[in-house]
Design a protein around this motif. Structure first.
Motif, short mmCIF file in Angstrom:
data_model
loop_
_atom_site.label_atom_id
_atom_site.label_comp_id
_atom_site.label_asym_id
_atom_site.label_seq_id
_atom_site.Cartn_x
_atom_site.Cartn_y
_atom_site.Cartn_z
N GLU A 120 -0.54 14.67 10.23
CA GLU A 120 -1.18 13.35 10.09
C GLU A 120 -0.21 12.18 10.30
N GLY A 121 0.90 12.47 11.00
CA GLY A 121 1.89 11.42 11.24
C GLY A 121 1.32 10.25 12.02
N TYR A 122 0.30 10.51 12.83
CA TYR A 122 -0.31 9.44 13.63
C TYR A 122 -0.93 8.35 12.77
N ILE A 123 -1.27 8.68 11.52
CA ILE A 123 -1.93 7.68 10.67
C ILE A 123 -0.99 6.50 10.39
N ILE A 124 0.29 6.79 10.18
CA ILE A 124 1.25 5.69 9.96
C ILE A 124 1.34 4.80 11.20
N GLU A 125 1.40 5.43 12.38
CA GLU A 125 1.47 4.65 13.63
C GLU A 125 0.20 3.80 13.78
N LYS A 126 -0.95 4.38 13.45
CA LYS A 126 -2.21 3.66 13.59
C LYS A 126 -2.26 2.45 12.64
N ILE A 127 -1.81 2.66 11.40
CA ILE A 127 -1.82 1.56 10.43
C ILE A 127 -0.92 0.42 10.89
N LEU A 128 0.24 0.76 11.42
CA LEU A 128 1.18 -0.29 11.88
C LEU A 128 0.62 -1.02 13.11
N ASN A 129 -0.05 -0.28 13.99
CA ASN A 129 -0.65 -0.94 15.17
C ASN A 129 -1.75 -1.91 14.77
N GLU A 130 -2.44 -1.59 13.68
CA GLU A 130 -3.56 -2.43 13.25
C GLU A 130 -3.13 -3.56 12.32
N SER A 131 -1.88 -3.57 11.90
CA SER A 131 -1.37 -4.64 11.02
C SER A 131 -0.08 -5.19 11.62
N PRO A 132 -0.22 -6.18 12.53
CA PRO A 132 0.94 -6.66 13.32
C PRO A 132 2.11 -7.15 12.47
N LEU A 147 0.84 -1.19 0.00
CA LEU A 147 0.00 0.00 0.00
C LEU A 147 0.87 1.24 0.00
N GLU A 148 0.41 2.27 -0.64
CA GLU A 148 1.09 3.57 -0.56
C GLU A 148 0.23 4.49 0.29
N VAL A 149 0.85 5.10 1.28
CA VAL A 149 0.14 5.99 2.19
C VAL A 149 0.64 7.40 1.99
N ILE A 150 -0.25 8.33 1.68
CA ILE A 150 0.10 9.73 1.48
C ILE A 150 -0.51 10.54 2.63
N ILE A 151 0.33 11.25 3.38
CA ILE A 151 -0.16 12.03 4.53
C ILE A 151 0.53 13.38 4.58
N GLU A 162 8.08 1.49 4.89
CA GLU A 162 9.28 2.06 4.28
C GLU A 162 8.96 3.52 3.91
N LYS A 163 9.77 4.44 4.41
CA LYS A 163 9.54 5.85 4.11
C LYS A 163 10.20 6.17 2.77
N ILE A 164 9.43 6.58 1.79
CA ILE A 164 9.95 6.90 0.46
C ILE A 164 10.43 8.34 0.43
N GLU A 165 9.62 9.21 0.96
CA GLU A 165 9.97 10.63 1.10
C GLU A 165 9.02 11.24 2.12
N ASP A 166 9.22 12.49 2.45
CA ASP A 166 8.33 13.12 3.42
C ASP A 166 6.88 13.06 2.94
N GLY A 167 6.00 12.47 3.77
CA GLY A 167 4.59 12.39 3.44
C GLY A 167 4.21 11.21 2.58
N ARG A 168 5.19 10.37 2.19
CA ARG A 168 4.87 9.20 1.35
C ARG A 168 5.54 7.96 1.91
N TYR A 169 4.70 6.93 2.20
CA TYR A 169 5.20 5.69 2.80
C TYR A 169 4.66 4.50 2.02
N HIS A 170 5.45 3.42 2.05
CA HIS A 170 4.98 2.16 1.50
C HIS A 170 4.83 1.16 2.66
N VAL A 171 3.64 0.55 2.75
CA VAL A 171 3.36 -0.44 3.81
C VAL A 171 3.14 -1.79 3.15
N THR A 172 3.87 -2.81 3.60
CA THR A 172 3.74 -4.16 3.04
C THR A 172 3.14 -5.08 4.10
N ILE A 173 2.11 -5.81 3.69
CA ILE A 173 1.37 -6.70 4.61
C ILE A 173 1.21 -8.07 3.97
#
Length: 445
Positions: free
Chosen positions: A371-383, A362-366, A388-399
């Protein structure tokens, strides 16, 4: 806990689910679906309406059919009104009287009494006639009052049983402590399963406070609950039986209804036996391993294994009844299988045989600052997720997940922040869902 108060709850459970909770079936529709007579359905529906307060029942019309459903505002109603549907036990006048007469006699003697002493005392007082009540009935009532109700104690001396009033376990609590305990039960009765036990405990405590201490507590509405589901309470008898079998490591046979479209298919499947009394009723023999509860939807799932050690996940709201069998199993024999097949389950989907878990990216744009808490929330909900931080405000989450379809409701909750990079099937499904929704609102055509 349940058997002392419930009689034929299976039919009530079915009607509650189909007519009152799902609100989709009229009396005629349910007669066809469940293969139960219209007279029986009408009788049970009237009985349910007597237990559930009128303010919770909503009536709609579909042509000449009347459709019933239940509705409530969880911010105004803190009590689970469905618990009252378990109060369906029928007693005769003599049944009820015999309990009270036994209690009064033993209490009047203020000592341990044998069965013969109790019988003689009641006969001499003119309260009991052996023409109407047998000695076996008295003995059975005493056994129920000891083992099921817990209001009598029994001591065996030289093969002879002596009964006495159970000691008061609340004797050491003063009135203020009792009130605090009453409030605590009021909190936990809605959030700790089985819920029905909490309501029974609260009512027993309320009666004790009134009759033993002369304390009047008319209500216990200190708390209101948001997003607490009330409907799983009607599965609690099934849940209780499964938990008992799981604890004692006994296999179970679950009885469930089969939809029309699956009837023929399942009757040909090995291990799925059609019941002769009702063509749409089937059964399975399983080794129960674990109960899962989906907080989002308020659903219980039974994770179990069949005779071929296939992992079977069953929704409790589709089970009619459970029978505990004499056959036993060892839970630890299934530890490795459970870990392998359910490790990457997002909710209730086991890993299919000879399949590997799906990888979803997934790509997360914040907005990094707010909205930094959104990344923490996603990680807490997907054990098992990695970020992976691509750049400021853009993350890749692998599940990794057994079935990416289970992620759809979760991803919808992050609409505007998340898009699917890997798993073409998942991306197409979400795109199709959004398109259908926008079409239904007239946004796109």
């Amino acid at each position: 806990m349940f058997s002392d108060f419930i009689k034929h709850y299976n039919i009530i459970r079915d009607i509650l689910r189909d007519c009152f909770l799902y609100g989709c079936f009229s009396r005629d529709g349910l007669e066809t679906k469940r293969n139960v007579s219209s007279r029986k359905i009408s009788y049970e529906m009237r009985r349910i309406q007597q237990y559930v307060e009128e303010e919770y029942i909503k009536v709609d019309k579909d042509g000449r059919y009347k459709l019933l459903n239940l509705t409530y505002d969880f911010m105004r109603h803190s009590d689970n009104f469905l618990v009252s549907t378990y109060m369906t036990k029928s007693f005769t006048r003599t049944d009820l009287l015999i309990y009270f007469l036994i209690l009064l006699y033993i209490q009047s003697q203020n000592r341990q009494c044998s069965l013969s002493e109790i019988e003689d005392g009641l006969v001499e007082g003119g309260y009991l006639s052996f023409d109407r009540i047998s000695s076996k009935t008295i003995e059975r009532k005493l056994s129920e009052m000891c083992t099921s109700f817990g209001i009598l104690s029994c001591e065996t001396v030289k093969r002879k049983k002596f009964y006495s009033i159970t000691p008061d376990i609340l004797k050491t609590l003063d009135d203020n402590e009792l009130r605090e305990l009453f409030v605590a039960v009021g909190l936990f009765k809605n959030i700790i399963f089985p819920v029905v036990a909490g309501y029974f405990c609260e009512q027993t405590l309320k009666d004790y406070m009134y009759f033993e201490r002369n304390i009047s507590e008319n209500n216990n509405h200190c708390f209101s609950y948001r997003n607490v589901h009330f409907h799983p309470v009607i599965e609690e008898q099934v849940l209780w039986e499964i938990l008992k079998a799981m604890h004692e490591e006994h296999k179970i046979k679950i009885i469930y209804h089969l939809p029309h479209k699956n009837q023929e298919k399942s009757s040909k499947t090995q291990g799925y036996a059609a019941n002769g009394d009702c063509k749409r009723q089937c059964s399975k023999t399983l080794a129960p391993y674990k109960i899962r509860y989906d907080v989002r939807y308020g659903r219980f799932y039974l994770v179990s294994f069949d005779g071929s050690k296939n992992c079977i996940v069953s929704r409790l709201d589709r089970i009619e009844s459970v029978e505990i069998l004499e056959d036993t199993f060892r839970r630890k024999d299934y530890d490795e299988l459970y870990d392998k097949q359910m490790r990457y389950s997002w909710s209730s989907m086991p890993l299919k045989q000879r399949k590997e878990p799906e990888k979803v990216k997934l790509e997360v744009i914040i907005d990094e600052e707010t909205e930094g808490y959104i990344i923490e929330k996603i990680l807490n909900e997907s054990p098992n997720g990695t970020v992976e931080k691509i750049e400021d405000g853009r993350y890749h989450v692998t599940i990794e997940v057994n079935d990416s379809g289970e992620l759809i409701p979760w991803i919808r909750g992050y609409a505007g922040y998340v898009r699917v990079l890997e798993s073409k099937e998942l991306a197409e499904k979400i795109f199709s869902d959004w398109k259908e929704m926008l079409s239904s609102y007239g946004v796109v055509q």
